[in-house]
Design an enzyme around this catalytic site. Structure first.
Site, PDB file in Angstrom:
ATOM      1  CD1 TRP A  85      -6.830  11.238  10.289  1.00  0.00           C
ATOM      2  CD2 TRP A  85      -8.876  11.835   9.623  1.00  0.00           C
ATOM      3  NE1 TRP A  85      -6.698  11.905   9.101  1.00  0.00           N
ATOM      4  CE2 TRP A  85      -7.936  12.290   8.675  1.00  0.00           C
ATOM      5  CE3 TRP A  85     -10.236  12.098   9.415  1.00  0.00           C
ATOM      6  CZ2 TRP A  85      -8.317  13.004   7.525  1.00  0.00           C
ATOM      7  CZ3 TRP A  85     -10.617  12.796   8.277  1.00  0.00           C
ATOM      8  CH2 TRP A  85      -9.661  13.242   7.353  1.00  0.00           C
ATOM      9  CG  ASN A  86     -10.493   8.215   6.665  1.00  0.00           C
ATOM     10  OD1 ASN A  86     -10.095   7.302   7.383  1.00  0.00           O
ATOM     11  ND2 ASN A  86     -10.281   8.215   5.365  1.00  0.00           N
TER      12      ASN A  86
ATOM     13  NE  ARG B 171     -10.996  -1.850   5.592  1.00  0.00           N
ATOM     14  CZ  ARG B 171     -10.971  -0.908   4.643  1.00  0.00           C
ATOM     15  NH1 ARG B 171     -12.012  -0.738   3.841  1.00  0.00           N
ATOM     16  NH2 ARG B 171      -9.929  -0.125   4.514  1.00  0.00           N
TER      17      ARG B 171
ATOM     18  N   GLY C 102      -3.316   4.178   6.296  1.00  0.00           N
ATOM     19  CA  GLY C 102      -2.857   5.551   6.395  1.00  0.00           C
ATOM     20  C   GLY C 102      -2.024   5.924   5.190  1.00  0.00           C
ATOM     21  CB  SER C 103       0.238   8.770   4.613  1.00  0.00           C
ATOM     22  OG  SER C 103       1.314   8.596   5.515  1.00  0.00           O
TER      23      SER C 103
ATOM     24  CD  GLU D 249      -6.858   1.515   2.676  1.00  0.00           C
ATOM     25  OE1 GLU D 249      -6.432   2.401   1.894  1.00  0.00           O
ATOM     26  OE2 GLU D 249      -7.697   1.717   3.552  1.00  0.00           O
TER      27      GLU D 249
ATOM     28  CB  CYS E 119      -7.939   5.774   1.134  1.00  0.00           C
ATOM     29  SG  CYS E 119      -9.006   4.394   1.592  1.00  0.00           S
TER      30      CYS E 119
ATOM     31  CB  SER F  18     -16.189   0.281   0.483  1.00  0.00           C
ATOM     32  OG  SER F  18     -15.126   1.126   0.116  1.00  0.00           O
TER      33      SER F  18
ATOM     34  CD  GLU G  34      -7.742  -3.689   6.151  1.00  0.00           C
ATOM     35  OE1 GLU G  34      -7.216  -3.741   7.273  1.00  0.00           O
ATOM     36  OE2 GLU G  34      -8.177  -2.636   5.638  1.00  0.00           O
TER      37      GLU G  34
END
Length: 489
Positions: free
Chosen positions: A160-161, A169, A242-243, A264, A298, A455, A472
């Protein structure tokens, strides 16, 4: 408390599922609400995809695959180039959606739009650079030819972030390689991804190319939707951001069909400040590494490991920089820190701060919930945080900067590596020899040296240890969607 004020939303929203080039409601007829985290109020109702909808999306992707993989690389490149141009032209629309559903300040939302669009442009250029080799075998008896071919339909699960950048990506290299995709966006922020998919669909339709190449299935029950897809033989690739906990579960599911996977996952980024660092530069980098999206990234600096001789000065400078931040709804002019994504996120951050204080840490700045509607937390600096506090050992995902001191380089490396995660690290030093030692010894997939931002679409992004698999971006990003075939001639 400040009265509730609703986020402005662009007038035209896509809220249905995109399956096989057609916008349609969920097969169950169900919807779910998308909330504005700055107010807690609903801004849209989105079709809630069922497991059957997910299977239909995969079927559409599989049907589109033969034509798409046969599409010349130059054409795939041109499609992505046109998508990049259209996203860029609609920057304000994308930014408004990112801010409305995710909360980040408009300036950051515009930056995400540019960043997300750049993945599309980068991989439009990589589409025509998929190479192979032909050579004579060392023994001279035959020739060896190596080809790279699209792996097949891909399931892309995005967080979501960064609702645009994480979708582009993953989707851009997949499409460049010749792979159709099914995107399962995060339930908190599906609107931006749906708009991106509409841009891609429009370009494909105008060129009379298979629109089933891109499918989007938002859902309030992600496990129920993804489980049957992972066992469907038509799926050949899984990419997830995600987590780590969820990633481990998906890896177990992907093992049944031996899917190609890219993961990731979580991080616990150390930010090292050595005694010879330029402290002003270090603070500038710290603000970028810590405070983007209110610390909800992250790659956010999670632990500030600072040499004891400069720790007090660094803490004072960082606190002064935090004093300049403006907390509020992302669409307000001048806002630099938006809300957290949900009330549970605020509770989690508050608990981390309380744990640090209970263990002897001192709150230098912040540590409170501001008197605002929505899900806000005051930017916080903690001094004297023990290395075993939750703020040091857990991914905070919020605007909290815990400062831990070290005595020498060996201790700094020990503290930096004392985590099961290895996504990114940051370090500030003027010692070139030390910089190379850090590059070789810090256990992370990425390292920012005297820089708070790593990034970049043209560079490989990813971690080691419990932070993930694969990369990625960069030249490596498209390789994640290609199989290698060796032909002995």
């Amino acid at each position: 408390m400040v009265p509730v004020e609703l986020a402005p939303v662009p007038p035209s929203l896509r809220t249905d599922l995109l399956i096989g080039g057609t916008w349609r409601p969920s097969g169950s007829g169900r919807t779910f609400e998308v909330l504005d985290p700055a107010s807690g109020a609903p801004i849209a109702e989105v079709a809630d995809a069922s497991p059957e909808d997910g299977t239909a999306a995969l079927a559409a992707a599989h049907d589109a695959w033969p034509a798409w993989r046969a599409t010349p690389p130059r054409v795939r490149s041109e499609v992505l180039r046109e998508v990049w141009e259209r996203i860029t032209a609609r920057t304000e629309e994308f930014a408004a959606l990112i801010t409305a559903e995710g909360g980040k300040p408009l300036s950051e939302a515009r930056a995400e739009t540019a960043y997300g669009a750049e993945f599309v442009r980068w991989f439009s250029e990589q589409a025509v650079r998929i190479t192979g080799t032909v050579r004579t075998a060392p023994g001279g008896a035959n020739r060896q030819m190596v080809l790279h071919r699209p792996v097949g339909p891909a399931l892309l699960i995005t967080p979501w972030n960064f609702p645009l950048a994480m979708a582009t990506r993953k989707a851009a290299p997949a499409l460049a390689a010749g792979c159709p995709v099914v995107i399962k966006p995060a339930g908190y922020t599906p609107l931006t991804t749906l708009l991106f998919a509409e841009v891609v669909r429009e370009v494909l339709a105008e060129r009379d190319l298979p629109t089933g190449v891109i499918n989007v299935v938002p859902t309030s029950e992600p496990a129920a939707l993804t489980e049957p897809l992972l066992t469907d033989p038509r799926l050949r690739k899984l990419s997830f951001t995600g987590s780590t906990e969820v990633g481990r579960g998906l890896l177990r599911g992907a093992a049944r069909q031996v899917l190609r996977t890219s993961m990731e996952l979580g991080g616990n980024a150390p930010f090292l400040v050595f005694e010879d660092a330029d402290l002003d530069d270090a603070v500038t980098g710290a603000m970028v590494a810590k405070m983007r999206n209110s610390g909800q990234t992250c790659v956010a600096a999670n632990r500030f490991l600072v040499h004891a001789s400069v720790a007090e000065a660094f803490a004072e400078k960082l606190a002064a920089a935090f004093d300049e931040l403006v907390v509020g709804p992302g669409w307000h002019e001048g806002t630099t820190v938006g809300p957290l994504i949900r009330p549970s996120a605020v509770d989690s951050v508050d608990a981390v701060v309380a744990d640090a204080v209970d263990r002897g840490a001192r709150v230098v700045r912040g540590g409170t919930r501001p008197d605002l509607a929505g899900y806000f937390y005051t930017p916080t600096v903690l001094r004297g945080v023990p290395a075993d506090a939750r703020a040091s050992t857990e991914e905070i995902f919020g605007p909290v900067a815990p400062i831990v001191t070290f005595a020498d380089e060996d201790e700094a490396l020990r503290l930096a590596n004392a985590t099961p995660f290895g996504l990114v690290a940051y370090a500030y030093t003027r010692d070139v020899g030390r910089a190379f030692r850090l590059a070789e010894q810090v256990e992370a997939g990425m390292l920012g040296l005297n820089r708070g931002l790593v990034s970049d679409p043209s560079a490989p992004f990813g971690g080691i240890k419990a932070s993930g698999l694969g990369r990625e971006g960069g030249e490596q990003g498209i390789e994640e969607y290609l199989d290698t075939t060796y032909v002995a001639i």
